[in-house]
Motif scaffolding. Structure first.
Motif, PDB file in Angstrom:
ATOM      1  N   LEU A 150      46.426 -69.334  41.690  1.00 33.12           N
ATOM      2  CA  LEU A 150      45.507 -69.214  40.562  1.00 33.12           C
ATOM      3  C   LEU A 150      44.111 -69.639  40.989  1.00 33.12           C
ATOM      4  N   GLY A 151      43.196 -68.674  41.069  1.00 36.38           N
ATOM      5  CA  GLY A 151      41.829 -68.956  41.474  1.00 36.38           C
ATOM      6  C   GLY A 151      40.873 -68.966  40.299  1.00 36.38           C
ATOM      7  N   ASP A 152      39.597 -69.139  40.577  1.00 35.90           N
ATOM      8  CA  ASP A 152      38.584 -69.165  39.528  1.00 35.90           C
ATOM      9  C   ASP A 152      38.411 -67.804  38.859  1.00 35.90           C
ATOM     10  N   LYS A 153      38.857 -66.752  39.507  1.00 35.28           N
ATOM     11  CA  LYS A 153      38.717 -65.399  38.959  1.00 35.28           C
ATOM     12  C   LYS A 153      40.079 -64.822  38.583  1.00 35.28           C
ATOM     13  N   GLY A 154      41.034 -65.682  38.239  1.00 31.05           N
ATOM     14  CA  GLY A 154      42.333 -65.206  37.782  1.00 31.05           C
ATOM     15  C   GLY A 154      43.419 -65.374  38.837  1.00 31.05           C
ATOM     16  N   TRP A 155      44.600 -64.900  38.494  1.00 30.97           N
ATOM     17  CA  TRP A 155      45.759 -65.003  39.381  1.00 30.97           C
ATOM     18  C   TRP A 155      45.647 -64.033  40.550  1.00 30.97           C
ATOM     19  N   LYS A 156      46.063 -64.489  41.713  1.00 30.45           N
ATOM     20  CA  LYS A 156      46.124 -63.638  42.904  1.00 30.45           C
ATOM     21  C   LYS A 156      47.448 -62.878  42.972  1.00 30.45           C
ATOM     22  N   LYS A 157      48.384 -63.236  42.106  1.00 28.98           N
ATOM     23  CA  LYS A 157      49.680 -62.585  42.039  1.00 28.98           C
ATOM     24  C   LYS A 157      50.007 -62.252  40.584  1.00 28.98           C
ATOM     25  N   THR A 158      50.760 -61.194  40.394  1.00 29.75           N
ATOM     26  CA  THR A 158      51.301 -60.748  39.098  1.00 29.75           C
ATOM     27  C   THR A 158      50.232 -60.505  38.042  1.00 29.75           C
ATOM     28  N   GLY A 159      49.010 -60.197  38.449  1.00 31.46           N
ATOM     29  CA  GLY A 159      47.972 -59.877  37.486  1.00 31.46           C
ATOM     30  C   GLY A 159      48.179 -58.505  36.864  1.00 31.46           C
ATOM     31  N   ALA A 160      47.436 -58.222  35.807  1.00 27.02           N
ATOM     32  CA  ALA A 160      47.595 -56.965  35.083  1.00 27.02           C
ATOM     33  C   ALA A 160      47.304 -55.743  35.944  1.00 27.02           C
ATOM     34  N   GLU A 161      46.528 -55.933  37.016  1.00 24.99           N
ATOM     35  CA  GLU A 161      46.223 -54.790  37.878  1.00 24.99           C
ATOM     36  C   GLU A 161      47.443 -54.279  38.638  1.00 24.99           C
ATOM     37  N   THR A 162      48.497 -55.089  38.715  1.00 28.00           N
ATOM     38  CA  THR A 162      49.700 -54.676  39.449  1.00 28.00           C
ATOM     39  C   THR A 162      50.636 -53.818  38.606  1.00 28.00           C
ATOM     40  N   ILE A 163      50.422 -53.752  37.298  1.00 29.39           N
ATOM     41  CA  ILE A 163      51.334 -53.038  36.408  1.00 29.39           C
ATOM     42  C   ILE A 163      51.180 -51.531  36.604  1.00 29.39           C
ATOM     43  N   PRO A 164      52.237 -50.838  36.991  1.00 32.09           N
ATOM     44  CA  PRO A 164      52.131 -49.397  37.224  1.00 32.09           C
ATOM     45  C   PRO A 164      52.153 -48.622  35.914  1.00 32.09           C
ATOM     46  N   PRO A 165      51.713 -47.361  35.931  1.00 38.39           N
ATOM     47  CA  PRO A 165      51.934 -46.508  34.759  1.00 38.39           C
ATOM     48  C   PRO A 165      53.430 -46.454  34.454  1.00 38.39           C
ATOM     49  N   VAL A 166      53.763 -46.538  33.179  1.00 34.52           N
ATOM     50  CA  VAL A 166      55.163 -46.618  32.778  1.00 34.52           C
ATOM     51  C   VAL A 166      55.613 -45.304  32.143  1.00 34.52           C
TER      52      VAL A 166
END
Length: 327
Positions: A150-166
């Motif tokens: 967890l950094g100052d600019k959000g999580w480095k893992k499991t952030g919303a950017e990793t969620i694929p189109p469903v």
């Protein structure tokens, strides 16, 4: 996902739930999809599963399952999170007065320029919760620790950017129709018996990898924030355990503010459904959906298609899911 993988997955992640008065053995689940996994049960989706459901589409009718964003919309203000804000950055008249583009009055009178901006909490409107939203004992799904990731600019893992189109088979479970009432009781906890009875009434069977959407009827009050937020019904631990462990679902969703009902059903965890799904089982879910049109037309099985904003490091992201009936 193969049956043996489902069984292996739940044996790997299984933890004791404990009673409200008892001790808890909750801990984050370790992914059977490997040490770098950040999307949990969305790994159950693949090219074949997507093609299978898309090939079953039987109608060109599209159901929009999202709500609108507007000033005064429901929000988590009780927890100190910001409300939705909208403001104009450019207006046709203001552009003539300010001449921000330096092109002069004649050009700005001819070309009307409108621009706007928003500010909002990521858990507002129809959105999907990422796996970093809730964890246990300083860690989130797959053992990623806040101390390390967890950094100052959000999580480095499991952030919303990793969620694929469903894309997957969607199933609506209409609890309000099952109960044959205009409104579910205050803080009503939807249990596994409710789910089974509703499915039987609808003549629908769940399949592994399904996307299950729970209708409470709360979306009917979305335009009246105070009523929408007040003592809303939600799902309980018994129900989500049945869906995840017995039925092998991939993704969940509902039409209420925060998926589970409050006050919490346990004394040792204020969001036990959230931590069970996100931290222990790696199951994401969508909140604040609009399921009324599906319910009105009795559409219980459909191709679910949804994609969220790739907000790097965020714990949630807005989503605009749609449903298309399947045969």
């Amino acid at each position: 996902m193969k049956r043996w993988m489902i069984i292996s997955y739940f044996l790997t992640c299984q933890v004791g739930i404990g009673l409200a008065q008892g001790t808890s053995s909750e801990q984050v689940g370790i992914s059977p999809w490997g040490p770098e996994d950040e999307i949990g049960t969305l790994n159950m989706m693949d090219e074949k599963s997507r093609l299978d459901v898309l090939s079953q589409i039987s109608s060109g009718n599209v159901y929009d399952l999202s709500v609108e964003y507007f000033v005064g919309m429901p929000s988590f203000h009780a927890l100190g999170d910001p409300a939705y804000q909208f403001w104009m950055t450019h207006t046709p008249k203001g552009t003539v007065v300010d001449n921000p583009n330096g092109l002069g009055e004649a050009m700005n009178l001819k070309v009307s320029y409108t621009g706007d901006a928003i500010s909002m909490y990521t858990h507002m409107g129809t959105h999907i919760d990422a796996l970093n939203h809730f964890g246990l004992n300083g860690k989130v799904w797959n053992g990623f620790s806040a101390e390390e990731y967890l950094g100052d600019k959000g999580w480095k893992k499991t952030g919303a950017e990793t969620i694929p189109p469903v894309i997957g088979r969607g199933v609506l479970i209409d609890i309000l129709a099952l109960k044959q009432v205009d409104q579910l009781p205050e803080n009503y906890r939807i249990n596994s018996s409710d789910l089974r009875e509703a499915l039987a009434k609808q003549k629908v069977e769940l399949q592994e990898g399904d996307i299950v959407l729970i209708r409470t009827g709360q979306a009917r009050h979305y335009e009246q924030a105070e009523r929408y937020l007040d003592k809303y019904p939600g799902i309980n631990l018994d129900a989500v355990k049945w869906l995840v462990e017995d039925q092998g679902i991939m993704l969940l969703g509902s039409d209420n503010l925060s998926f589970e009902a409050f006050p919490p059903e346990r004394e040792d965890n204020w969001v036990p459904v959230h931590t069970y799904l996100l931290a222990e089982k790696g199951v994401m879910f969508i909140e604040q959906m609009n399921l009324e049109s599906l319910a009105e037309d009795g559409v219980y099985e459909f191709a679910f298609i949804g994609s969220s904003l790739k907000l790097r490091g965020a714990s949630a992201a807005p989503m605009r899911p749609i449903a298309i009936p399947i045969k």
